[in-house]
Design an enzyme around this catalytic site. Sequence first.
Site, PDB file in Angstrom:
ATOM      1  N   HIS A  35       8.759  -1.334   9.383  1.00 40.06           N
ATOM      2  CA  HIS A  35       9.024  -2.285   8.298  1.00 40.06           C
ATOM      3  C   HIS A  35       8.140  -1.955   7.099  1.00 40.06           C
ATOM      4  O   HIS A  35       7.346  -1.007   7.143  1.00 40.06           O
ATOM      5  CB  HIS A  35       8.715  -3.705   8.797  1.00 40.06           C
ATOM      6  CG  HIS A  35       7.249  -3.927   9.104  1.00 40.06           C
ATOM      7  ND1 HIS A  35       6.675  -5.159   9.228  1.00 40.06           N
ATOM      8  CD2 HIS A  35       6.233  -3.032   9.311  1.00 40.06           C
ATOM      9  CE1 HIS A  35       5.388  -5.044   9.480  1.00 40.06           C
ATOM     10  NE2 HIS A  35       5.096  -3.759   9.541  1.00 40.06           N
ATOM     11  N   ARG A  36       8.214  -2.770   6.060  1.00 45.99           N
ATOM     12  CA  ARG A  36       7.236  -2.740   4.966  1.00 45.99           C
ATOM     13  C   ARG A  36       6.501  -4.080   4.953  1.00 45.99           C
ATOM     14  O   ARG A  36       6.947  -5.049   5.573  1.00 45.99           O
ATOM     15  CB  ARG A  36       7.923  -2.548   3.593  1.00 45.99           C
ATOM     16  CG  ARG A  36       8.707  -1.288   3.409  1.00 45.99           C
ATOM     17  CD  ARG A  36       7.961  -0.022   3.704  1.00 45.99           C
ATOM     18  NE  ARG A  36       6.717   0.180   2.984  1.00 45.99           N
ATOM     19  CZ  ARG A  36       6.518   1.129   2.081  1.00 45.99           C
ATOM     20  NH1 ARG A  36       7.518   1.928   1.725  1.00 45.99           N
ATOM     21  NH2 ARG A  36       5.335   1.306   1.517  1.00 45.99           N
ATOM     22  N   SER A  37       5.419  -4.145   4.208  1.00 44.41           N
ATOM     23  CA  SER A  37       4.702  -5.425   4.167  1.00 44.41           C
ATOM     24  C   SER A  37       5.528  -6.494   3.445  1.00 44.41           C
ATOM     25  O   SER A  37       5.393  -7.678   3.719  1.00 44.41           O
ATOM     26  CB  SER A  37       3.329  -5.249   3.531  1.00 44.41           C
ATOM     27  OG  SER A  37       3.425  -4.562   2.314  1.00 44.41           O
ATOM     28  N   LYS A  72       7.119  -0.520  14.432  1.00 43.35           N
ATOM     29  CA  LYS A  72       6.042  -1.282  13.810  1.00 43.35           C
ATOM     30  C   LYS A  72       6.708  -2.342  12.955  1.00 43.35           C
ATOM     31  O   LYS A  72       7.372  -2.025  11.975  1.00 43.35           O
ATOM     32  CB  LYS A  72       5.242  -0.318  12.924  1.00 43.35           C
ATOM     33  CG  LYS A  72       3.802  -0.700  12.750  1.00 43.35           C
ATOM     34  CD  LYS A  72       3.039   0.368  12.012  1.00 43.35           C
ATOM     35  CE  LYS A  72       3.093   0.119  10.538  1.00 43.35           C
ATOM     36  NZ  LYS A  72       1.915   0.615   9.808  1.00 43.35           N
ATOM     37  N   GLN A 107      -6.246  -1.640   7.340  1.00 45.11           N
ATOM     38  CA  GLN A 107      -5.114  -2.523   7.059  1.00 45.11           C
ATOM     39  C   GLN A 107      -4.518  -3.230   8.283  1.00 45.11           C
ATOM     40  O   GLN A 107      -4.127  -4.384   8.199  1.00 45.11           O
ATOM     41  CB  GLN A 107      -4.044  -1.686   6.370  1.00 45.11           C
ATOM     42  CG  GLN A 107      -2.838  -2.434   5.868  1.00 45.11           C
ATOM     43  CD  GLN A 107      -1.900  -1.493   5.122  1.00 45.11           C
ATOM     44  OE1 GLN A 107      -2.112  -1.191   3.973  1.00 45.11           O
ATOM     45  NE2 GLN A 107      -0.876  -1.010   5.803  1.00 45.11           N
ATOM     46  N   GLU A 108      -4.428  -2.509   9.404  1.00 44.08           N
ATOM     47  CA  GLU A 108      -3.690  -3.084  10.535  1.00 44.08           C
ATOM     48  C   GLU A 108      -4.356  -2.790  11.877  1.00 44.08           C
ATOM     49  O   GLU A 108      -4.738  -1.646  12.143  1.00 44.08           O
ATOM     50  CB  GLU A 108      -2.259  -2.504  10.582  1.00 44.08           C
ATOM     51  CG  GLU A 108      -1.485  -2.805   9.319  1.00 44.08           C
ATOM     52  CD  GLU A 108      -0.184  -2.024   9.202  1.00 44.08           C
ATOM     53  OE1 GLU A 108       0.369  -1.616  10.242  1.00 44.08           O
ATOM     54  OE2 GLU A 108       0.269  -1.833   8.067  1.00 44.08           O
ATOM     55  N   SER A 168       0.871  -1.180   0.000  1.00 38.89           N
ATOM     56  CA  SER A 168       0.000   0.000   0.000  1.00 38.89           C
ATOM     57  C   SER A 168       0.907   1.229   0.000  1.00 38.89           C
ATOM     58  O   SER A 168       0.966   1.984   0.948  1.00 38.89           O
ATOM     59  CB  SER A 168      -0.919  -0.023   1.225  1.00 38.89           C
ATOM     60  OG  SER A 168      -0.178   0.094   2.418  1.00 38.89           O
ATOM     61  N   ASP A 224      -3.817   1.054  11.732  1.00 35.51           N
ATOM     62  CA  ASP A 224      -3.416   1.736  10.506  1.00 35.51           C
ATOM     63  C   ASP A 224      -4.572   1.558   9.528  1.00 35.51           C
ATOM     64  O   ASP A 224      -4.784   0.462   9.002  1.00 35.51           O
ATOM     65  CB  ASP A 224      -2.123   1.135   9.932  1.00 35.51           C
ATOM     66  CG  ASP A 224      -1.677   1.844   8.655  1.00 35.51           C
ATOM     67  OD1 ASP A 224      -2.338   2.830   8.251  1.00 35.51           O
ATOM     68  OD2 ASP A 224      -0.672   1.415   8.059  1.00 35.51           O
ATOM     69  N   ASP A 270       1.803   8.273   7.433  1.00 35.80           N
ATOM     70  CA  ASP A 270       2.658   7.330   6.686  1.00 35.80           C
ATOM     71  C   ASP A 270       2.638   7.755   5.215  1.00 35.80           C
ATOM     72  O   ASP A 270       3.532   8.456   4.753  1.00 35.80           O
ATOM     73  CB  ASP A 270       2.130   5.905   6.904  1.00 35.80           C
ATOM     74  CG  ASP A 270       2.768   4.878   5.978  1.00 35.80           C
ATOM     75  OD1 ASP A 270       3.789   5.197   5.343  1.00 35.80           O
ATOM     76  OD2 ASP A 270       2.257   3.740   5.873  1.00 35.80           O
ATOM     77  N   LYS A 304       9.914   4.944   7.168  1.00 37.74           N
ATOM     78  CA  LYS A 304      10.254   3.740   6.415  1.00 37.74           C
ATOM     79  C   LYS A 304      11.427   4.118   5.517  1.00 37.74           C
ATOM     80  O   LYS A 304      11.280   4.972   4.633  1.00 37.74           O
ATOM     81  CB  LYS A 304       9.076   3.322   5.536  1.00 37.74           C
ATOM     82  CG  LYS A 304       7.847   2.847   6.299  1.00 37.74           C
ATOM     83  CD  LYS A 304       6.658   2.809   5.346  1.00 37.74           C
ATOM     84  CE  LYS A 304       5.517   1.971   5.875  1.00 37.74           C
ATOM     85  NZ  LYS A 304       4.310   2.137   5.025  1.00 37.74           N
ATOM     86  N   HIS A 318      -3.084  -6.051   2.560  1.00 35.74           N
ATOM     87  CA  HIS A 318      -2.171  -7.072   3.067  1.00 35.74           C
ATOM     88  C   HIS A 318      -2.822  -8.442   3.246  1.00 35.74           C
ATOM     89  O   HIS A 318      -2.187  -9.367   3.739  1.00 35.74           O
ATOM     90  CB  HIS A 318      -1.563  -6.630   4.403  1.00 35.74           C
ATOM     91  CG  HIS A 318      -0.690  -5.427   4.261  1.00 35.74           C
ATOM     92  ND1 HIS A 318      -0.244  -4.693   5.323  1.00 35.74           N
ATOM     93  CD2 HIS A 318      -0.184  -4.817   3.154  1.00 35.74           C
ATOM     94  CE1 HIS A 318       0.506  -3.690   4.881  1.00 35.74           C
ATOM     95  NE2 HIS A 318       0.539  -3.739   3.578  1.00 35.74           N
ATOM     96  N   GLU A 326       1.847  -9.451   6.952  1.00 38.36           N
ATOM     97  CA  GLU A 326       2.663  -9.066   8.101  1.00 38.36           C
ATOM     98  C   GLU A 326       2.505 -10.040   9.264  1.00 38.36           C
ATOM     99  O   GLU A 326       2.842  -9.738  10.406  1.00 38.36           O
ATOM    100  CB  GLU A 326       2.343  -7.627   8.520  1.00 38.36           C
ATOM    101  CG  GLU A 326       2.677  -6.655   7.387  1.00 38.36           C
ATOM    102  CD  GLU A 326       2.530  -5.189   7.741  1.00 38.36           C
ATOM    103  OE1 GLU A 326       1.998  -4.873   8.828  1.00 38.36           O
ATOM    104  OE2 GLU A 326       2.970  -4.354   6.930  1.00 38.36           O
ATOM    105  N   GLU A 369      -3.097   5.568  12.317  1.00 32.72           N
ATOM    106  CA  GLU A 369      -2.206   5.921  11.200  1.00 32.72           C
ATOM    107  C   GLU A 369      -3.017   6.081   9.916  1.00 32.72           C
ATOM    108  O   GLU A 369      -3.968   5.339   9.692  1.00 32.72           O
ATOM    109  CB  GLU A 369      -1.184   4.786  11.055  1.00 32.72           C
ATOM    110  CG  GLU A 369      -0.170   4.969   9.941  1.00 32.72           C
ATOM    111  CD  GLU A 369       0.778   3.759   9.888  1.00 32.72           C
ATOM    112  OE1 GLU A 369       1.037   3.136  10.941  1.00 32.72           O
ATOM    113  OE2 GLU A 369       1.238   3.434   8.784  1.00 32.72           O
TER     114      GLU A 369
HETATM  115  P1  PGA Z   1       3.172  -1.209   3.146  1.00 33.46           P
HETATM  116  O1  PGA Z   1       2.313  -1.203   4.468  1.00 33.46           O
HETATM  117  O2  PGA Z   1       4.538  -1.613   3.481  1.00 33.46           O
HETATM  118  O3  PGA Z   1       2.422  -2.183   2.277  1.00 33.46           O
HETATM  119  O4  PGA Z   1       3.102   0.196   2.606  1.00 33.46           O
HETATM  120  C1  PGA Z   1       2.774  -0.754   5.698  1.00 33.46           C
HETATM  121  C2  PGA Z   1       2.029   0.451   6.161  1.00 33.46           C
HETATM  122  O5  PGA Z   1       1.135   0.967   5.469  1.00 33.46           O
HETATM  123  O6  PGA Z   1       2.316   0.963   7.229  1.00 33.46           O
HETATM  124 ZN    ZN Z   2       0.716   2.656   6.950  1.00 35.65          ZN
END
Ligand code: PGA
Ligand code: ZN
Length: 439
Positions: A380-382, A403, A170-171, A50, A249, A327, A352, A162, A212, A300
Amino acid sequence: MQQYLEIRDVHAREILDSRGNPTVEASVIVLNHGDGQLYEGLADVPSGASTGKFEAVELRDGETRYFGLGVQHAVKNVNEKIASVLIGRNALEQILIDRILMETDGTENKGNLGANATLSVSMAVAKAAATALNLSLYRYLGGIAPRLLPVPMMNILNGGRHAANTVDFQEFMIMPVQAETFADGLKICAEIYHNLKKILQDRNLSTGVGDEGGFAPDLPDAESVLTLIVEAVEAAGYTPGQDIKIAMDAASSELYNEKTGMYHFPGESKQKGQEVVRNTEDMICYYEQLVEQFPIVSIEDGLAEEDWDGWKELTARLGESVQLVGDDLFVTNTKRLDAGIKLQVANAILVKVNQIGTLSEAFEAVEMAHKNGYKAIISHRSGETEDTTIADIAVALNTGQIKTGAPCRSDRVAKYNRLLRIEEELEQAAQYMEPFKKI
Ligand code: PGA
Ligand code: ZN
């Protein structure tokens, strides 16, 4: 005279990330003129799903192999263009090296060399220098400052881009804010994770995991996810809101439709048999309601990456009591963060390293955040690898939060395990504390 760690070789290769997609790994060899020995730094680049619109460019080959996702061009850029400008340089001069990377690229967004090419080398240089000096990476990066182990924002339930489930945000993360140590916090999170698994099993919900490592069952909406998480926390013997706080998130840029100007919830729509859309005001009200109902301390990307007016309103309404993390909004970019600070938008930045493409630019983003009373969260990243650099960065810069996914899948767990080793190494100097407490 300053020590001279002469860069002797810069070499990249194409490896795989945790989703089975190619990514860049760089190896940098330095000659320590002090002891006459060679030392290697090896670094792997993560990759998002994302991704924010304003991130630095991740150079992909676009050819048929790996469905266009190959990184052979980025690898070639390292092996030829980057190697030719860095060989002979002193690896201790990280800022200068990162500046050379930026200048060799010559664009605002690393569009020539690729941020995957520049970042791999930027990190490998730092790792080679740390190794040559016989220092832990966090110690090399942070000098005498490192002491704070980050509170994990542990993503135990995945949705959005994800996972293939119906959860639109997403999270969903748990934060063990009352733990005594990082190791204790990690234990608490893992116990809750396993309790959540059991609860899902008992209800015949899927215990398959997302990118993740968090579970990815089909659930109708955020309330039902949060209710299950609270149950899992209690089942593990902890008190929601006290021992454990919740972070989300929303990754709402993925839900936002430019044409309609609305946030579309495809999973919720499917589960409820009717189209669910929310405008900016609805979204803010929704968060207000969720924060009221559940112990949520951090949200987030609550609104889309270009909705600055909405973000301003969201910050005015919730910014005093909730951590609002940018983000996709800030993309680890000091220009965007500076704009946000001036507009009084958000109160934290997600950092990131591959969103910006060099280590020192990511460090600048953390510094700018801290100077302006914003929190910084290393992330991190996904799509990840076995590289654990972000764990060292979190401690080096005392960000207090990280994270890095669920206690599941080695690409995620590797970072937690690295933090366990760092905590042990810091001994009495290690600190662990609730990040939201005003001190
Ligand atoms: P991404 O997701 O690494 O797929 O961008 C992580 C996030 O959105 O925080
Ligand atoms: Zn994010």
